[in-house]
Structures are given as C-alpha cells and as structure tokens.
Scaffold this active site. Structure first.
Site, mmCIF file in Angstrom:
data_model
loop_
_atom_site.group_PDB
_atom_site.id
_atom_site.type_symbol
_atom_site.label_atom_id
_atom_site.label_comp_id
_atom_site.label_asym_id
_atom_site.label_seq_id
_atom_site.Cartn_x
_atom_site.Cartn_y
_atom_site.Cartn_z
ATOM 1 N N GLY A 126 0.773 -1.243 0.000
ATOM 2 C CA GLY A 126 0.000 0.000 0.000
ATOM 3 C C GLY A 126 0.795 1.279 0.000
ATOM 4 N N ASP A 152 -4.251 2.258 11.215
ATOM 5 C CA ASP A 152 -5.631 1.882 11.521
ATOM 6 C C ASP A 152 -5.689 1.405 12.968
ATOM 7 O OD1 ASP A 152 -8.207 0.685 11.489
ATOM 8 O OD2 ASP A 152 -8.003 0.077 9.423
ATOM 9 N N PHE A 176 -13.858 2.520 4.571
ATOM 10 C CA PHE A 176 -12.900 1.730 3.804
ATOM 11 C C PHE A 176 -12.475 2.531 2.582
ATOM 12 C CE2 PHE A 176 -11.134 -1.583 1.191
ATOM 13 C CZ PHE A 176 -10.398 -2.292 2.127
#
Length: 180
Positions: free
Chosen positions: A44, A103, A152
C-alpha cells in the site's frame, strides 16, 4: 470502470501532491545534515513513498517490508506475519517507516517493536492516512498526511482485493463492493 465503485472522493490528486510535499519538507528540515532510510511497507505505501522520497532533499536509501494482518478482508485479523523482511541492516541508521494507513495499530505496534530491537539510531513513523477511531494499540505517529473517518478507503496505493491502487485520488469504496 473503477470510479463507479467509489462512493466519495476524500482527497484529490492535487491535495495528495500538496500534502506529500509538505511532509517531505518537514522531514528534510527535521533530518538536516543526516542520511535517512525509508522503509516502505508493501504494498500500500509504494505510491506514497515514491512521491515522498522524491520530495526529500537529503541523501536517502530505500528498503521494503511486507507485513500482513488483513488477508483478503477489510478488517485486521490480528494475526501478524512478516512476508518480506528488510534487505539492509538498520543498525545506527535513521529510519522512517512509511505506511499507507495507521488503523488499529496492531501491525505497526508489532513492526516498530521489531525494528527498535535492531538498534537503529532512530525510528519514526510516517503514515499517509490516520484512522484514530479504530486504534487499539498505542503507536506514535510522527508524520501524518490526513486524518480520516472510519471508512474503507482505496486509491493512491491502497487497495481492496488488489484493485483500485492505481486511482490517482483516495476515495471511500461503496460498501456493496466489499459486501458490508
């Protein structure tokens, strides 16, 4: 078209570009006269890290780790696995871990602990996105791009099931796409 799966654009390409430049300037100022090592957390972070390191005006090296706690789902499984470790020794080096999103903190808490035990001169965390509502483990974030709601998100390197990484912006994925 991937765009049809996006509920809302949170950050445009221009907003991302400007914020990454600001973070790069701050890192340049904070590490003046030093060489830094960026450690990108795959997959990512690769787009963010590429733009970030191009904006830093200091000598720097790059390495990558691949760490997973998600599998194919949309929430952390809590089981952390190092899939690819570093190629370089970090002893005595100034390390900046580059992540796409902070997160729950589970993965980064675990990873930062491992890196600290490898005796770097310093370790700091840089995350493009911070989702504090989901935090369950304490993690110190030194450089943050944006704080986001508990949604999300995909684009600019972030994915769902390996798709959407190539979007030039960050958007909220429609819940029906991932079955929520």
């Amino acid at each position: 078209m991937l765009e049809n799966d996006i509920q809302e654009i949170l950050f445009t390409e221009e907003q991302l570009k400007n914020r990454v430049k600001e973070i790069a300037r701050q890192i340049t100022a904070d590490y003046a006269g030093k060489e830094i090592m960026f450690i990108g957390i795959l997959r990512g972070s690769f787009v963010f890290m590429a733009d970030l390191c191009r904006g830093v005006e200091l000598p720097c090296t790059l390495d990558f780790m691949s760490v997973s706690s998600y599998g194919s789902g949309t929430t952390s499984s809590g089981q952390i696995q190092i899939i690819k470790d570093l190629s370089e020794d970090i002893t005595g080096r100034h390390v900046i871990v580059v992540e796409d999103i902070l997160d729950s903190g589970n993965t980064l808490h675990y990873l930062l602990n491992i890196l600290e035990h490898r005796h770097p001169a310093s370790v700091r965390l840089c995350a493009l996105l911070d989702k504090p509502e989901r935090r369950v483990k304490p993690v110190e974030l030194h450089y943050s791009g944006f704080t986001i709601p508990d949604a999300f998100v995909v684009g600019y390197g972030l994915d769902y099931s390996e798709k959407y990484r190539n979007l030039p912006y960050i958007g909220i994925l429609k819940p029906q796409v991932y079955g929520a």
